[in-house]
Design a protein around this motif. Structure first.
Motif, PDB file in Angstrom:
ATOM      1  N   HIS A 236       0.871  -1.168   0.000  1.00 49.51           N
ATOM      2  CA  HIS A 236       0.000   0.000   0.000  1.00 49.51           C
ATOM      3  C   HIS A 236       0.908   1.217   0.000  1.00 49.51           C
ATOM      4  CE1 HIS A 236       1.179   0.004   4.192  1.00 49.51           C
ATOM      5  NE2 HIS A 236       0.668   1.219   4.325  1.00 49.51           N
ATOM      6  N   LEU A 237       0.327   2.390  -0.216  1.00 53.44           N
ATOM      7  CA  LEU A 237       1.098   3.619  -0.159  1.00 53.44           C
ATOM      8  C   LEU A 237       0.605   4.454   1.015  1.00 53.44           C
ATOM      9  CD1 LEU A 237       1.395   4.656  -3.916  1.00 53.44           C
ATOM     10  CD2 LEU A 237       2.751   3.029  -2.594  1.00 53.44           C
TER      11      LEU A 237
ATOM     12  N   THR B  46      -0.812   7.229   2.928  1.00 58.05           N
ATOM     13  CA  THR B  46      -1.533   8.467   2.646  1.00 58.05           C
ATOM     14  C   THR B  46      -2.755   8.528   3.551  1.00 58.05           C
ATOM     15  OG1 THR B  46      -2.680   9.778   0.953  1.00 58.05           O
ATOM     16  CG2 THR B  46      -2.871   7.394   0.784  1.00 58.05           C
ATOM     17  N   SER B  47      -3.183   9.735   3.865  1.00 61.40           N
ATOM     18  CA  SER B  47      -4.421   9.925   4.622  1.00 61.40           C
ATOM     19  C   SER B  47      -5.584  10.262   3.695  1.00 61.40           C
ATOM     20  CB  SER B  47      -4.244  11.043   5.657  1.00 61.40           C
ATOM     21  OG  SER B  47      -3.897  12.264   5.013  1.00 61.40           O
ATOM     22  N   GLN B  48      -5.326  10.324   2.400  1.00 64.04           N
ATOM     23  CA  GLN B  48      -6.386  10.598   1.436  1.00 64.04           C
ATOM     24  C   GLN B  48      -7.239   9.344   1.227  1.00 64.04           C
ATOM     25  OE1 GLN B  48      -4.121  11.909  -1.986  1.00 64.04           O
ATOM     26  NE2 GLN B  48      -4.088  14.040  -1.286  1.00 64.04           N
ATOM     27  N   LYS B  49      -8.519   9.546   0.949  1.00 69.76           N
ATOM     28  CA  LYS B  49      -9.446   8.425   0.741  1.00 69.76           C
ATOM     29  C   LYS B  49      -9.335   7.929  -0.697  1.00 69.76           C
ATOM     30  CE  LYS B  49     -12.498   7.213   3.175  1.00 69.76           C
ATOM     31  NZ  LYS B  49     -12.615   6.051   4.103  1.00 69.76           N
ATOM     32  N   VAL B  50      -8.167   7.383  -1.011  1.00 70.26           N
ATOM     33  CA  VAL B  50      -7.909   6.887  -2.359  1.00 70.26           C
ATOM     34  C   VAL B  50      -7.378   5.460  -2.290  1.00 70.26           C
ATOM     35  CG1 VAL B  50      -7.430   9.192  -3.278  1.00 70.26           C
ATOM     36  CG2 VAL B  50      -5.528   7.787  -2.425  1.00 70.26           C
ATOM     37  N   VAL B  51      -7.654   4.716  -3.355  1.00 70.52           N
ATOM     38  CA  VAL B  51      -7.050   3.406  -3.567  1.00 70.52           C
ATOM     39  C   VAL B  51      -6.473   3.389  -4.976  1.00 70.52           C
ATOM     40  CG1 VAL B  51      -8.536   2.179  -1.938  1.00 70.52           C
ATOM     41  CG2 VAL B  51      -9.267   2.428  -4.324  1.00 70.52           C
ATOM     42  N   PHE B  52      -5.671   2.379  -5.259  1.00 70.03           N
ATOM     43  CA  PHE B  52      -4.965   2.294  -6.537  1.00 70.03           C
ATOM     44  C   PHE B  52      -5.304   0.960  -7.202  1.00 70.03           C
ATOM     45  CE2 PHE B  52      -2.417   4.577  -3.377  1.00 70.03           C
ATOM     46  CZ  PHE B  52      -2.373   5.842  -3.954  1.00 70.03           C
ATOM     47  N   ILE B  53      -5.705   1.015  -8.470  1.00 70.16           N
ATOM     48  CA  ILE B  53      -6.077  -0.193  -9.211  1.00 70.16           C
ATOM     49  C   ILE B  53      -4.920  -0.618 -10.102  1.00 70.16           C
ATOM     50  CG2 ILE B  53      -7.631  -1.187 -10.927  1.00 70.16           C
ATOM     51  CD1 ILE B  53      -9.810   0.675  -9.945  1.00 70.16           C
TER      52      ILE B  53
ATOM     53  N   LYS C 235     -11.691  -6.931   6.386  1.00 65.79           N
ATOM     54  CA  LYS C 235     -12.317  -7.018   5.062  1.00 65.79           C
ATOM     55  C   LYS C 235     -12.868  -5.663   4.611  1.00 65.79           C
ATOM     56  CE  LYS C 235     -13.397 -11.921   5.543  1.00 65.79           C
ATOM     57  NZ  LYS C 235     -12.174 -12.292   4.798  1.00 65.79           N
ATOM     58  N   ARG C 236     -12.016  -4.662   4.737  1.00 59.94           N
ATOM     59  CA  ARG C 236     -12.352  -3.306   4.328  1.00 59.94           C
ATOM     60  C   ARG C 236     -11.184  -2.699   3.564  1.00 59.94           C
ATOM     61  NH1 ARG C 236     -17.180  -1.155   4.390  1.00 59.94           N
ATOM     62  NH2 ARG C 236     -16.246   0.888   4.760  1.00 59.94           N
ATOM     63  N   LEU C 237     -11.505  -1.737   2.708  1.00 63.89           N
ATOM     64  CA  LEU C 237     -10.467  -0.933   2.085  1.00 63.89           C
ATOM     65  C   LEU C 237      -9.897   0.051   3.100  1.00 63.89           C
ATOM     66  CD1 LEU C 237     -12.208  -0.092  -1.317  1.00 63.89           C
ATOM     67  CD2 LEU C 237     -10.289  -1.667  -0.988  1.00 63.89           C
ATOM     68  N   HIS C 238      -8.639   0.416   2.891  1.00 57.82           N
ATOM     69  CA  HIS C 238      -7.983   1.412   3.726  1.00 57.82           C
ATOM     70  C   HIS C 238      -7.281   2.423   2.828  1.00 57.82           C
ATOM     71  CE1 HIS C 238      -8.315  -2.219   6.248  1.00 57.82           C
ATOM     72  NE2 HIS C 238      -8.537  -1.359   7.225  1.00 57.82           N
ATOM     73  N   ASP C 239      -7.029   3.603   3.379  1.00 51.42           N
ATOM     74  CA  ASP C 239      -6.362   4.652   2.613  1.00 51.42           C
ATOM     75  C   ASP C 239      -5.074   4.113   1.996  1.00 51.42           C
ATOM     76  OD1 ASP C 239      -8.361   6.175   3.719  1.00 51.42           O
ATOM     77  OD2 ASP C 239      -7.052   7.315   5.067  1.00 51.42           O
ATOM     78  N   GLY C 240      -4.930   4.315   0.683  1.00 58.36           N
ATOM     79  CA  GLY C 240      -3.691   3.946   0.008  1.00 58.36           C
ATOM     80  C   GLY C 240      -3.561   2.489  -0.374  1.00 58.36           C
ATOM     81  N   ASP C 241      -4.631   1.700  -0.240  1.00 56.99           N
ATOM     82  CA  ASP C 241      -4.545   0.282  -0.602  1.00 56.99           C
ATOM     83  C   ASP C 241      -4.307   0.100  -2.097  1.00 56.99           C
ATOM     84  OD1 ASP C 241      -4.892  -0.569   1.969  1.00 56.99           O
ATOM     85  OD2 ASP C 241      -6.819  -1.561   1.642  1.00 56.99           O
TER      86      ASP C 241
END
Length: 288
Positions: free
Chosen positions: A94-95, A97-104, A235-241
């Motif tokens: 993961h990266l 970050t505190s931003q509510k973003v994920v990377f595909i 089983k949740r997304l997290h910031d920067g996943d």
């Protein structure tokens, strides 16, 4: 951390077709309303243009049965991951970050569905492609329109072996060989490497470092057909996943298409309050 074996749980495929385009438009009920609208448009042409562009964007999302994700925030000027030109390569799951973003990230390249290119042009969702030569060599050109949208192409070996099961010399052949071909075909040397099945060892780090990429990229979630599998217990997304998906078609998705799978992925991301950012925008390449 549990290693991904490539034999994850599969879900029941999507049935039916993706929703058709929703018509955008309307008509005024009186000449006064039309005059008022025309005056407002004349007074604020930039506002009218922005509204029209927003309506077009919404219609394009509706075309795929989706509602628009929020635009990603501005990436930080101070990149959270800074890569070095020398030394051991890091492994990124993961990266920070505190931003509510994920990377595909999308792997391999077997499926070459023109509809997926159309979808990416419409939605402008950033992806990172980890391409394996055996999968892409029948049609290198398929991936160029995706690259032209700003999406980066990264290294995923020549033949997709489990890297931890082969000696260093073979690992170097796999990484260096793919690096050379991808650089030739797409004009840019890959910065990142993903090991097939997530399998790597210390020799993999040596091979990657000697062949050009400066980081190994793992993942925290993997997309199946309708839902994701999670590494984390909550089983949740997290910031920067970092999310793993694949170029797959109906034969591997139990009848679902690549675009249906990807639409489901965007729904799962949206349901959890995230949007999608570009992985490489959060990574600083080696300087010098």
């Amino acid at each position: 951390m549990k290693r991904y074996t490539g034999r994850g749980r599969w879900y029941r495929p999507v049935t039916g077709t993706v929703a058709a385009v929703l018509a955008v438009g309307g008509c005024s009920s009186s000449s006064g309303s039309a005059t008022s609208h025309a005056a407002a448009t004349s007074a604020s042409p930039s506002g009218a243009a922005s509204t029209a562009a927003g309506a077009r964007d919404t219609a394009l999302w509706h075309k795929w049965g989706l509602t628009p994700l929020p635009a990603p925030p501005q990436p930080p000027a101070d990149k959270p991951v800074k890569l070095s030109a020398t030394g051991a390569v890091p492994v990124l799951t993961h990266l920070p970050t505190s931003q509510k973003v994920v990377f595909i990230t999308v792997d391999d390249g077997q499926e070459k569905d023109p509809k997926f290119v159309e979808m990416m042009r419409d939605l402008k969702i950033p992806i990172t492609m980890f391409l394996m030569n055996d999968a892409i060599k029948p049609d290198y050109a398929y991936f160029r329109p995706l690259q032209a949208l700003g999406n980066h192409i990264q290294n995923h070996t020549l033949h997709h072996p489990a890297m931890s099961t082969i000696p260093l010399a073979r690992q170097k052949e796999e990484v260096c060989g793919d690096q050379k071909i991808l650089t030739k075909e797409y004009g840019t040397a890959p910065l990142l490497f993903r090991p097939p099945y997530g399998a790597y060892n210390n020799n993999t780090k040596i091979a990657v470092g000697e062949c050009g990429p400066r980081a190994i990229v793992w993942w925290r979630e993997s997309m199946q057909i309708r839902n994701m599998q999670y590494q984390a217990g909550d089983k949740r997304l997290h910031d920067g996943d970092i999310i793993l998906a694949h170029f797959r078609g109906p034969s591997e998705l139990k009848g679902a298409t690549m675009t249906q799978m990807f639409a489901n992925l965007l729904r799962r991301i949206q349901e959890q309050g995230f949007t999608v950012a570009r992985l490489e925008d959060y990574i600083q390449s080696p300087v010098g």
